[in-house]
Design a protein around this motif. Structure first.
Motif, PDB file in Angstrom:
ATOM      1  N   PHE A 125      -1.803  -2.314  -9.295  1.00  0.00           N
ATOM      2  CA  PHE A 125      -1.176  -1.020  -9.533  1.00  0.00           C
ATOM      3  C   PHE A 125      -1.871   0.080  -8.725  1.00  0.00           C
ATOM      4  O   PHE A 125      -1.215   0.943  -8.127  1.00  0.00           O
ATOM      5  CB  PHE A 125      -1.220  -0.700 -11.027  1.00  0.00           C
ATOM      6  CG  PHE A 125      -0.508   0.565 -11.409  1.00  0.00           C
ATOM      7  CD1 PHE A 125       0.859   0.690 -11.234  1.00  0.00           C
ATOM      8  CD2 PHE A 125      -1.207   1.630 -11.951  1.00  0.00           C
ATOM      9  CE1 PHE A 125       1.524   1.866 -11.588  1.00  0.00           C
ATOM     10  CE2 PHE A 125      -0.563   2.798 -12.304  1.00  0.00           C
ATOM     11  CZ  PHE A 125       0.812   2.918 -12.131  1.00  0.00           C
ATOM     12  N   GLU A 126      -3.200   0.041  -8.696  1.00  0.00           N
ATOM     13  CA  GLU A 126      -3.937   1.047  -7.936  1.00  0.00           C
ATOM     14  C   GLU A 126      -3.648   0.925  -6.444  1.00  0.00           C
ATOM     15  O   GLU A 126      -3.432   1.928  -5.752  1.00  0.00           O
ATOM     16  CB  GLU A 126      -5.438   0.898  -8.194  1.00  0.00           C
ATOM     17  CG  GLU A 126      -6.282   1.938  -7.497  1.00  0.00           C
ATOM     18  CD  GLU A 126      -7.753   1.822  -7.841  1.00  0.00           C
ATOM     19  OE1 GLU A 126      -8.521   2.741  -7.498  1.00  0.00           O
ATOM     20  OE2 GLU A 126      -8.148   0.808  -8.447  1.00  0.00           O
ATOM     21  N   LYS A 127      -3.628  -0.308  -5.926  1.00  0.00           N
ATOM     22  CA  LYS A 127      -3.391  -0.510  -4.497  1.00  0.00           C
ATOM     23  C   LYS A 127      -1.943  -0.246  -4.081  1.00  0.00           C
ATOM     24  O   LYS A 127      -1.652  -0.159  -2.886  1.00  0.00           O
ATOM     25  CB  LYS A 127      -3.784  -1.938  -4.112  1.00  0.00           C
ATOM     26  CG  LYS A 127      -5.288  -2.171  -4.060  1.00  0.00           C
ATOM     27  CD  LYS A 127      -5.605  -3.559  -3.530  1.00  0.00           C
ATOM     28  CE  LYS A 127      -7.095  -3.741  -3.323  1.00  0.00           C
ATOM     29  NZ  LYS A 127      -7.425  -5.073  -2.777  1.00  0.00           N
ATOM     30  N   LEU A 130       1.096   4.056  -5.985  1.00  0.00           N
ATOM     31  CA  LEU A 130       1.978   4.791  -6.884  1.00  0.00           C
ATOM     32  C   LEU A 130       1.227   5.845  -7.702  1.00  0.00           C
ATOM     33  O   LEU A 130       1.763   6.940  -7.929  1.00  0.00           O
ATOM     34  CB  LEU A 130       2.718   3.815  -7.804  1.00  0.00           C
ATOM     35  CG  LEU A 130       3.827   4.404  -8.674  1.00  0.00           C
ATOM     36  CD1 LEU A 130       4.911   5.039  -7.812  1.00  0.00           C
ATOM     37  CD2 LEU A 130       4.431   3.327  -9.575  1.00  0.00           C
ATOM     38  N   PRO A 131      -0.031   5.563  -8.158  1.00  0.00           N
ATOM     39  CA  PRO A 131      -0.754   6.612  -8.890  1.00  0.00           C
ATOM     40  C   PRO A 131      -0.973   7.883  -8.079  1.00  0.00           C
ATOM     41  O   PRO A 131      -1.153   8.961  -8.660  1.00  0.00           O
ATOM     42  CB  PRO A 131      -2.095   5.940  -9.226  1.00  0.00           C
ATOM     43  CG  PRO A 131      -1.792   4.487  -9.239  1.00  0.00           C
ATOM     44  CD  PRO A 131      -0.768   4.295  -8.161  1.00  0.00           C
ATOM     45  N   LEU A 132      -0.981   7.789  -6.752  1.00  0.00           N
ATOM     46  CA  LEU A 132      -1.195   8.976  -5.934  1.00  0.00           C
ATOM     47  C   LEU A 132       0.006   9.921  -5.963  1.00  0.00           C
ATOM     48  O   LEU A 132      -0.117  11.097  -5.622  1.00  0.00           O
ATOM     49  CB  LEU A 132      -1.474   8.567  -4.481  1.00  0.00           C
ATOM     50  CG  LEU A 132      -2.776   7.781  -4.247  1.00  0.00           C
ATOM     51  CD1 LEU A 132      -2.840   7.294  -2.808  1.00  0.00           C
ATOM     52  CD2 LEU A 132      -3.991   8.614  -4.597  1.00  0.00           C
ATOM     53  N   VAL A 133       1.149   9.400  -6.367  1.00  0.00           N
ATOM     54  CA  VAL A 133       2.354  10.224  -6.444  1.00  0.00           C
ATOM     55  C   VAL A 133       2.378  11.045  -7.723  1.00  0.00           C
ATOM     56  O   VAL A 133       2.978  12.120  -7.781  1.00  0.00           O
ATOM     57  CB  VAL A 133       3.609   9.329  -6.356  1.00  0.00           C
ATOM     58  CG1 VAL A 133       4.883  10.149  -6.455  1.00  0.00           C
ATOM     59  CG2 VAL A 133       3.591   8.522  -5.062  1.00  0.00           C
ATOM     60  N   ALA A 255      -1.050   6.733   1.984  1.00  0.00           N
ATOM     61  CA  ALA A 255      -0.251   5.585   2.409  1.00  0.00           C
ATOM     62  C   ALA A 255       1.027   5.500   1.574  1.00  0.00           C
ATOM     63  O   ALA A 255       1.043   5.906   0.405  1.00  0.00           O
ATOM     64  CB  ALA A 255      -1.060   4.308   2.267  1.00  0.00           C
ATOM     65  N   PRO A 256       2.098   4.990   2.147  1.00  0.00           N
ATOM     66  CA  PRO A 256       3.344   4.866   1.381  1.00  0.00           C
ATOM     67  C   PRO A 256       3.175   3.898   0.217  1.00  0.00           C
ATOM     68  O   PRO A 256       2.297   3.026   0.224  1.00  0.00           O
ATOM     69  CB  PRO A 256       4.343   4.335   2.413  1.00  0.00           C
ATOM     70  CG  PRO A 256       3.505   3.684   3.457  1.00  0.00           C
ATOM     71  CD  PRO A 256       2.237   4.487   3.524  1.00  0.00           C
ATOM     72  N   VAL A 257       4.019   4.064  -0.773  1.00  0.00           N
ATOM     73  CA  VAL A 257       3.964   3.202  -1.958  1.00  0.00           C
ATOM     74  C   VAL A 257       4.274   1.759  -1.561  1.00  0.00           C
ATOM     75  O   VAL A 257       5.242   1.489  -0.852  1.00  0.00           O
ATOM     76  CB  VAL A 257       4.963   3.683  -3.023  1.00  0.00           C
ATOM     77  CG1 VAL A 257       5.022   2.696  -4.188  1.00  0.00           C
ATOM     78  CG2 VAL A 257       4.589   5.072  -3.521  1.00  0.00           C
ATOM     79  N   ASP A 258       3.424   0.846  -2.003  1.00  0.00           N
ATOM     80  CA  ASP A 258       3.626  -0.579  -1.757  1.00  0.00           C
ATOM     81  C   ASP A 258       4.453  -1.135  -2.922  1.00  0.00           C
ATOM     82  O   ASP A 258       3.923  -1.533  -3.956  1.00  0.00           O
ATOM     83  CB  ASP A 258       2.277  -1.286  -1.658  1.00  0.00           C
ATOM     84  CG  ASP A 258       2.409  -2.749  -1.250  1.00  0.00           C
ATOM     85  OD1 ASP A 258       3.525  -3.277  -1.335  1.00  0.00           O
ATOM     86  OD2 ASP A 258       1.387  -3.352  -0.858  1.00  0.00           O
ATOM     87  N   TRP A 259       5.769  -1.154  -2.727  1.00  0.00           N
ATOM     88  CA  TRP A 259       6.663  -1.546  -3.814  1.00  0.00           C
ATOM     89  C   TRP A 259       6.531  -3.020  -4.167  1.00  0.00           C
ATOM     90  O   TRP A 259       6.898  -3.435  -5.273  1.00  0.00           O
ATOM     91  CB  TRP A 259       8.101  -1.203  -3.461  1.00  0.00           C
ATOM     92  CG  TRP A 259       8.335   0.274  -3.412  1.00  0.00           C
ATOM     93  CD1 TRP A 259       8.523   1.056  -2.314  1.00  0.00           C
ATOM     94  CD2 TRP A 259       8.355   1.159  -4.548  1.00  0.00           C
ATOM     95  NE1 TRP A 259       8.670   2.376  -2.666  1.00  0.00           N
ATOM     96  CE2 TRP A 259       8.580   2.468  -4.045  1.00  0.00           C
ATOM     97  CE3 TRP A 259       8.222   0.992  -5.926  1.00  0.00           C
ATOM     98  CZ2 TRP A 259       8.669   3.581  -4.864  1.00  0.00           C
ATOM     99  CZ3 TRP A 259       8.298   2.096  -6.747  1.00  0.00           C
ATOM    100  CH2 TRP A 259       8.529   3.375  -6.219  1.00  0.00           C
TER     101      TRP A 259
END
Length: 466
Positions: A125-127, A130-133, A255-259
């Motif tokens: 989840f951290e990598k 998404l938490p950065l958004v 970095a963009p979200v790694d979906w």
């Protein structure tokens, strides 16, 4: 860093009296609240088993940097004592020990699989970035920290409270630049435990009630207490965290979200929930002999390795923390507790404090066997009560693997002072609004049993046991 050093110095000065109070409180609570086997050897009216357990908890409180060694040592001495003097509930000697371990291995294996597996989940989840958004959508003052606790509370209603706590810890690490106050860590654990108290898929104890035949609606009103407790603890915890390290509103580009990693997190959670709901309900007899939930989580983790590789170097530390908790769970399961006090709101209230040091799984099992409790009130008490001390719940142990500085009873009690206050306020809010509504036994008492239903009971509708 200087502030953290000052906190640790203060903790060193207070650790001994706090640890002593913890150990003495454990002995007094168990001695006055739980009925023990008559043949158990006692010292001053206290079973020797409980004295050894209390000494183990005292060692954990004093030597928080060596909690695993202390817990394993305590477990070893308790086992040796029972081998030599009292035997086990399942028999004497090594056969009795083997039978006891066989009885407990499903719970132990499930917890181990969830604790270690969810550590990898939180890293995925951290990598994912998404938490950065999240900071874009939260207020950049104390209200943002409070809303994060609300999010954890809501998540825990349909996720396991371990997963909710770890996701909350991961979000907090991003929002507060990894400077998370220990009081706020206590609040994260309390919010996750409170959020699971009224849901039969949100906590192990409420799931146990569901599987035993308790109607899910009979635990739902635990949310009356849980919501009040969240309000009481959430505001001071948020103010504390805001003063210590405010929310980072915007750190620029990332970095963009790694979906793909987000999808892996979702798959792991869906596997855990679906297994818990489907397999345990449809094949309840098998759920008692095989750890389906823990295995399901690891099947998904391993199946997704070609997609995104987990950070395997997190496993040893997560395993150490998990073994620590499981050692205390085994210690608690070895205690000669025969029954709980008569069902009443007073006994349910007391069980909340006992669950901070005594595993809530055997407490819940005894309550189900005895019957006559208000299940929502009991669910809140044993679920939220473990938040008072960092090792009082699996969510607390899991979060301490992420934040090792939380492994101090002194710091937890000093800076998480609002958690026990919230427990008391929440309990009496529920008692005042809902009253004490003991439910009829959802299963008939065994033939020849002296267990009887309480004299005054509120009618309830229960679902047939699957």
């Amino acid at each position: 860093m200087q502030h953290q050093t000052q906190i640790q110095d203060c903790a060193q000065q207070r650790r001994l009296p706090l640890a002593a109070l913890l150990s003495i409180g454990t002995l007094l609570a168990i001695h006055s609240g739980l009925a023990v086997a008559a043949e158990s050897p006692q010292v001053f009216g206290i079973p020797v088993d409980f004295i050894l357990f209390a000494l183990t908890l005292l060692g954990v409180a004093l030597f928080h940097k060596y909690t695993l060694q202390v817990a394993l040592t305590g477990l070893t001495f308790i086992i040796l004592y029972k081998l030599g003097f009292t035997g086990f509930k399942t028999g004497d000697g090594l056969p009795g020990l083997a039978s006891h371990l066989f009885h407990e291995w499903v719970i132990i294996t499930n917890l181990f699989g969830l604790l270690v597996g969810f550590a990898l989940l939180s890293n995925h989840f951290e990598k994912s970035h998404l938490p950065l958004v999240l900071p874009k959508y939260l207020p950049n003052d104390w209200k943002g920290a409070f809303l994060l606790l609300v999010m954890i509370f809501v998540l825990s209603g349909f996720l396991d409270n371990i997963a909710a706590a770890l996701i909350g810890g991961t979000l907090a690490a991003t929002l507060f630049r990894r400077k998370v106050h220990i009081g706020y860590l206590a609040a994260i654990v309390a919010a996750s435990n409170a959020g699971g108290a009224g849901s039969v898929v949100g906590d192990t104890t409420t799931t146990m009630m569901w599987l035993d035949g308790v109607d899910p609606r009979d635990v739902l009103h635990a949310y009356v207490a849980a919501a009040a407790a969240l309000l009481v603890l959430g505001i001071p915890a948020a103010l504390q965290q805001q003063k210590y390290s405010p929310i980072v509103k915007d750190e620029g580009k990332h970095a963009p979200v790694d979906w793909a990693r987000v999808a892996i997190v979702a798959l792991i959670l869906v596997a855990a929930i679906a297994t818990n709901v489907t397999i345990n309900l449809q094949f309840n007899h098998l759920s008692q002999v095989f750890p389906f939930i823990g295995v399901a989580v690891w099947v998904v983790i391993l199946a997704c390795v070609p997609w995104r590789k987990p950070q395997w170097d997190l496993v040893p530390e997560a395993a150490k923390g998990s073994i620590f908790l499981l050692s205390l769970v085994l210690c608690a399961s070895l205690m000669p507790v025969e029954k709980l006090p008569p069902a009443s709101w007073q006994s349910a209230f007391g069980l909340g404090f006992i669950s901070a040091v005594f595993d809530n799984i055997p407490l819940t099992a005894l309550a189900l066997k005895q019957g006559g409790y208000d299940w929502g009130m009991l669910a809140y008490a044993v679920g939220f009560g473990g938040s008072m001390i960092w090792f009082g719940s699996s969510a607390g142990v899991a979060l301490s693997n992420m934040y090792p500085e939380a492994r101090s009873v002194g710091l937890w009690l000093r800076h998480g002072w609002f958690v026990p206050i919230a427990y008391v306020v929440g309990f009496f809010v529920m008692l005042g609004i809902m009253g004490w509504e003991p439910h009829e036994r959802h299963k008939p008492a065994p033939a020849g049993s002296a267990i009887s239903a309480p004299a005054q009971q509120a009618p309830t509708i229960t679902a047939p046991k699957p």
